[in-house]
Design an enzyme around this catalytic site. Structure first.
Site, PDB file in Angstrom:
ATOM      1  N   PRO A 132       0.819  -1.224   0.000  1.00 33.91           N
ATOM      2  CA  PRO A 132       0.000   0.000   0.000  1.00 33.91           C
ATOM      3  C   PRO A 132       0.852   1.273   0.000  1.00 33.91           C
ATOM      4  CG  PRO A 132      -0.904  -1.608   1.543  1.00 33.91           C
ATOM      5  CD  PRO A 132       0.373  -2.197   1.013  1.00 33.91           C
ATOM      6  N   ALA A 134       4.209   1.276  -0.768  1.00 31.99           N
ATOM      7  CA  ALA A 134       5.435   1.050  -1.555  1.00 31.99           C
ATOM      8  C   ALA A 134       5.064   0.515  -2.936  1.00 31.99           C
ATOM      9  CB  ALA A 134       6.352   0.064  -0.830  1.00 31.99           C
ATOM     10  N   GLN A 308      -9.415  12.881 -44.531  1.00 29.81           N
ATOM     11  CA  GLN A 308      -8.041  12.836 -44.002  1.00 29.81           C
ATOM     12  C   GLN A 308      -8.023  12.825 -42.475  1.00 29.81           C
ATOM     13  OE1 GLN A 308      -5.435  15.866 -45.492  1.00 29.81           O
ATOM     14  NE2 GLN A 308      -5.315  14.949 -47.537  1.00 29.81           N
ATOM     15  N   GLN A 366     -12.797   7.133 -30.650  1.00 29.12           N
ATOM     16  CA  GLN A 366     -13.200   8.333 -31.383  1.00 29.12           C
ATOM     17  C   GLN A 366     -13.641   7.972 -32.811  1.00 29.12           C
ATOM     18  OE1 GLN A 366     -13.517  10.999 -29.747  1.00 29.12           O
ATOM     19  NE2 GLN A 366     -14.174  12.311 -31.441  1.00 29.12           N
ATOM     20  N   GLY A 370     -20.206   6.942 -31.425  1.00 27.56           N
ATOM     21  CA  GLY A 370     -21.112   6.440 -30.382  1.00 27.56           C
ATOM     22  C   GLY A 370     -20.930   4.948 -30.161  1.00 27.56           C
ATOM     23  N   GLU A 393       4.245  -2.548 -13.662  1.00 33.16           N
ATOM     24  CA  GLU A 393       5.640  -2.798 -14.072  1.00 33.16           C
ATOM     25  C   GLU A 393       6.409  -1.488 -14.211  1.00 33.16           C
ATOM     26  OE1 GLU A 393       5.614  -6.820 -13.927  1.00 33.16           O
ATOM     27  OE2 GLU A 393       7.262  -5.944 -15.031  1.00 33.16           O
ATOM     28  N   THR A 395       5.355   2.814 -13.569  1.00 30.56           N
ATOM     29  CA  THR A 395       4.509   3.784 -14.290  1.00 30.56           C
ATOM     30  C   THR A 395       5.338   4.460 -15.395  1.00 30.56           C
ATOM     31  OG1 THR A 395       5.146   5.622 -12.862  1.00 30.56           O
ATOM     32  CG2 THR A 395       3.250   4.298 -12.133  1.00 30.56           C
ATOM     33  N   SER A 396       4.640   5.181 -16.266  1.00 30.89           N
ATOM     34  CA  SER A 396       5.360   5.899 -17.332  1.00 30.89           C
ATOM     35  C   SER A 396       6.349   6.899 -16.742  1.00 30.89           C
ATOM     36  CB  SER A 396       4.367   6.635 -18.248  1.00 30.89           C
ATOM     37  OG  SER A 396       3.720   5.707 -19.085  1.00 30.89           O
TER      38      SER A 396
HETATM   39  C1  LIG Z   1      -4.001  -4.440 -12.237  1.00 30.85           C
HETATM   40  C2  LIG Z   1      -2.718  -4.351 -11.501  1.00 30.85           C
HETATM   41  C3  LIG Z   1      -1.907  -5.463 -11.409  1.00 30.85           C
HETATM   42  C4  LIG Z   1      -0.710  -5.392 -10.690  1.00 30.85           C
HETATM   43  N1  LIG Z   1       0.044  -6.516 -10.548  1.00 30.85           N
HETATM   44  C5  LIG Z   1       1.094  -6.483  -9.689  1.00 30.85           C
HETATM   45  C6  LIG Z   1       1.788  -7.689  -9.352  1.00 30.85           C
HETATM   46  O1  LIG Z   1       1.452  -8.768  -9.846  1.00 30.85           O
HETATM   47  N2  LIG Z   1       2.784  -7.615  -8.441  1.00 30.85           N
HETATM   48  C7  LIG Z   1       3.167  -6.449  -7.862  1.00 30.85           C
HETATM   49  O2  LIG Z   1       4.088  -6.456  -7.046  1.00 30.85           O
HETATM   50  N3  LIG Z   1       2.555  -5.285  -8.183  1.00 30.85           N
HETATM   51  C8  LIG Z   1       1.520  -5.272  -9.058  1.00 30.85           C
HETATM   52  N4  LIG Z   1       0.850  -4.109  -9.348  1.00 30.85           N
HETATM   53  C9  LIG Z   1       1.266  -2.872  -8.706  1.00 30.85           C
HETATM   54  C10 LIG Z   1       1.912  -1.880  -9.669  1.00 30.85           C
HETATM   55  O3  LIG Z   1       3.174  -2.314 -10.046  1.00 30.85           O
HETATM   56  C11 LIG Z   1       1.904  -0.494  -8.984  1.00 30.85           C
HETATM   57  O4  LIG Z   1       0.571  -0.039  -8.974  1.00 30.85           O
HETATM   58  C12 LIG Z   1       2.798   0.500  -9.688  1.00 30.85           C
HETATM   59  O5  LIG Z   1       4.141   0.160  -9.493  1.00 30.85           O
HETATM   60  C13 LIG Z   1       2.590   1.928  -9.222  1.00 30.85           C
HETATM   61  O6  LIG Z   1       2.644   2.023  -7.843  1.00 30.85           O
HETATM   62  P1  LIG Z   1       1.476   2.822  -7.063  1.00 30.85           P
HETATM   63  O7  LIG Z   1       0.190   2.297  -7.566  1.00 30.85           O
HETATM   64  O8  LIG Z   1       1.753   2.756  -5.617  1.00 30.85           O
HETATM   65  O9  LIG Z   1       1.580   4.299  -7.554  1.00 30.85           O
HETATM   66  P2  LIG Z   1       2.458   5.483  -6.886  1.00 30.85           P
HETATM   67  O10 LIG Z   1       3.861   5.035  -6.767  1.00 30.85           O
HETATM   68  O11 LIG Z   1       1.792   5.966  -5.670  1.00 30.85           O
HETATM   69  O12 LIG Z   1       2.368   6.571  -8.018  1.00 30.85           O
HETATM   70  C14 LIG Z   1       1.276   7.465  -8.150  1.00 30.85           C
HETATM   71  C15 LIG Z   1       1.597   8.462  -9.249  1.00 30.85           C
HETATM   72  O13 LIG Z   1       2.750   9.222  -8.861  1.00 30.85           O
HETATM   73  C16 LIG Z   1       3.754   9.088  -9.876  1.00 30.85           C
HETATM   74  N5  LIG Z   1       5.077   9.093  -9.244  1.00 30.85           N
HETATM   75  C17 LIG Z   1       5.509   8.358  -8.193  1.00 30.85           C
HETATM   76  N6  LIG Z   1       6.808   8.614  -7.939  1.00 30.85           N
HETATM   77  C18 LIG Z   1       7.215   9.531  -8.856  1.00 30.85           C
HETATM   78  C19 LIG Z   1       8.441  10.185  -9.134  1.00 30.85           C
HETATM   79  N7  LIG Z   1       9.547   9.927  -8.413  1.00 30.85           N
HETATM   80  N8  LIG Z   1       8.488  11.050 -10.163  1.00 30.85           N
HETATM   81  C20 LIG Z   1       7.386  11.294 -10.910  1.00 30.85           C
HETATM   82  N9  LIG Z   1       6.187  10.713 -10.709  1.00 30.85           N
HETATM   83  C21 LIG Z   1       6.109   9.840  -9.693  1.00 30.85           C
HETATM   84  C22 LIG Z   1       3.458   7.789 -10.555  1.00 30.85           C
HETATM   85  O14 LIG Z   1       4.022   7.738 -11.859  1.00 30.85           O
HETATM   86  C23 LIG Z   1       1.949   7.790 -10.585  1.00 30.85           C
HETATM   87  O15 LIG Z   1       1.489   8.571 -11.642  1.00 30.85           O
HETATM   88  C24 LIG Z   1      -0.316  -4.169 -10.098  1.00 30.85           C
HETATM   89  C25 LIG Z   1      -1.134  -3.049 -10.223  1.00 30.85           C
HETATM   90  C26 LIG Z   1      -2.334  -3.122 -10.886  1.00 30.85           C
HETATM   91  C27 LIG Z   1      -3.205  -1.910 -10.951  1.00 30.85           C
END
Ligand SMILES: Cc1cc2nc3c(=O)[nH]c(=O)nc-3n(C[C@H](O)[C@H](O)[C@H](O)COP(=O)(O)OP(=O)(O)OC[C@H]3O[C@@H](n4cnc5c(N)ncnc54)[C@H](O)[C@@H]3O)c2cc1C
Length: 413
Positions: A132, A134, A308, A366, A370, A393, A395-396
């Site tokens: 939660p 991490a 286009q 788009q 509809g 895996e 985030t972007s």
């Molecule tokens: C459907 C699903 C399946 C998953 N499966 C697995 C799994 O099998 N095993 C597992 O271990 N995990 C799993 N995850 C977890 C997933 O890897 C995490 O949700 C992900 O790493 C992002 O962590 P967070 O959700 O805590 O987001 P946060 O870390 O809280 O990020 C929130 C936002 O802040 C941004 N942010 C955070 N830090 C920075 C920074 N330093 N600079 C800029 N922006 C930042 C992030 O990009 C994001 O936009 C899964 C998640 C989902 C939704």
């Protein structure tokens, strides 16, 4: 003559066509139903196991393709069928990557087959790193692993979240902190064998997309696992921790120090191009639906593709999908040929493919107007599914962080 080629070989084409047939005939027709049910599609997993797609052998064979293209080709086809069902099929393989990245050959030989079960008794596996508090910040992990020397057992305590197949898995790979003072460098991966007391499923999440894939919390309450469930073994862990402590001390003295890899990051590095390939599959699926629709839907007395505004969007969709695939293939080829990702090429592939899937599926809605917004057509589901590819895996934003650090050599924050 140059040995360079981007053309898949005969074996790869055969596997691709076989998987495409399964995705077209079995996965795609079931996609809407399992998206609505929000459950693991066990009958589809069983069918995939019967034909040999859901099996350790199949994934291992693709993994050992010396060109590196086996896995991305397989991922693209399965996820072209449907991302939720696709993730249910490959979720165990992603957990197996966590095992292979950190485990000894004996550990891989023992646990990897149990992750898949048999065609008559299909099993799944889970990789549990996120917590939660991490997610992106892997170093903030609170789950602790404490060694009980007298019993030669590790005792795990903590709560994992968002784990794919969490709680329903036969085998869980759990990343835990052994030495919290070392942050991410003080972590290790553990196997939690089937039926181990103290491991339970917490909340099962209701999701925006990939709803056929089970995502849940995993609670570890005094979970005791045998000493040999520590992936890589105790000796290797002790050496790694000693290096990390030396490094921390060197940094404290203001010296330059050697990098020490951590357990969760080793898994992510290995799996990022594969996850990018999934995103390419989703994007291609939505693009194909949109292209077909644009050719047949008539407004103002002509097919909408005659404009286009529509045709150029489709051109951009096709171009971005091909570019994403090239980045995925490059990273996969580099990894297979033993090259280091010195410019974060794995992250580049996952970043671009994930963003492409989100953009392409949005454009597909788009173009379908509809109809695109309704559940009568698959593109709204594909758009919901695509959204995960900029989140899990890494985030972007985290991919950009990894890339910017790699290209600059600076500790960008
Ligand atoms: C459907 C699903 C399946 C998953 N499966 C697995 C799994 O099998 N095993 C597992 O271990 N995990 C799993 N995850 C977890 C997933 O890897 C995490 O949700 C992900 O790493 C992002 O962590 P967070 O959700 O805590 O987001 P946060 O870390 O809280 O990020 C929130 C936002 O802040 C941004 N942010 C955070 N830090 C920075 C920074 N330093 N600079 C800029 N922006 C930042 C992030 O990009 C994001 O936009 C899964 C998640 C989902 C939704």
């Amino acid at each position: 003559m140059s040995g360079f080629t981007l053309a898949p070989n005969e074996d790869q084409i055969a596997v691709r066509d076989w998987l495409h047939g399964f995705a077209r005939d079995v996965i795609r027709p079931a996609a809407a139903e399992w998206d609505e049910r929000e459950e693991t599609p066990w009958p589809i997993l069983q069918e995939a196991a019967k034909v040999g797609i859901y099996s350790l052998d199949f994934f291992a064979q693709q993994q050992f393709d010396p060109t590196g293209l086996g896995i991305p080709i397989a991922m693209e086809e399965l996820f072209w069928g449907d991302a939720g069902i696709g993730l249910s099929i490959v979720g165990s393989a992603l957990a197996a990557v966590g095992l292979v990245a950190n485990g000894t050959p004996e550990q891989v030989g023992t646990w990897a087959p149990l992750m898949f079960g048999t065609p008559d008794d299909v099993k799944v596996a889970a990789f549990c790193s996120s917590e939660p508090d991490a997610g992106s910040d892997v170093a903030a992990m609170r789950t602790r692993a404490v060694y009980d020397e007298a019993a030669d057992e590790w005792v795990l305590n903590g709560t994992k979240t968002w784990a794919t197949n969490g709680g329903i898995a036969h085998v869980h790979v759990v990343v835990a902190s052994v030495d919290p003072a070392l942050g991410a460098k003080g972590q290790a991966s553990f196997i939690v064998p089937p039926g181990t007391p103290g491991l339970s499923q917490g909340q099962k999440f209701k999701k925006h997309g990939i709803r056929a894939s089970h995502t849940a919390e995993v609670v570890l309450d005094n979970v005791r696992v045998p000493g040999d469930c520590l992936l890589g073994g105790k000796e290797k862990l002790d050496e790694r921790l000693a290096r990390a402590r030396e490094r921390a001390a060197a940094i404290a003295r203001g010296e330059k120090a050697e990098q020490v890899k951590n357990a969760a990051m080793a898994t992510f590095e290995a799996s990022r191009p594969a996850v990018g390939a999934q995103a390419v599959g989703v994007a291609r699926a939505a693009y194909e639906v949109a292209l077909e629709y644009a050719k047949t839907r008539e407004q103002f007395g002509r097919p909408i593709i005659d404009n286009q505004g529509i045709a150029f969007t489709l051109a951009d969709m096709a171009t971005r999908i091909d570019a994403a695939r090239m980045l995925v293939w490059r990273a996969s080829w580099m990894a297979a040929s033993g090259q280091q990702f010195t410019r974060a090429e794995g992250s580049m592939s996952k970043l671009y493919a994930g963003e492409t899937a989100k953009w392409v599926t949005g454009q597909a809605i788009q173009i379908l107007g509809g109809n695109g917004f309704t559940r009568e057509y698959p593109v709204e589901r594909m758009h919901r599914d695509a959204a995960i590819y900029t989140i899990f895996e890494g985030t972007s934003e985290i991919q950009r962080l990894v890339i910017s650090r790699a290209i600059s050599g600076l500790p960008i924050r």
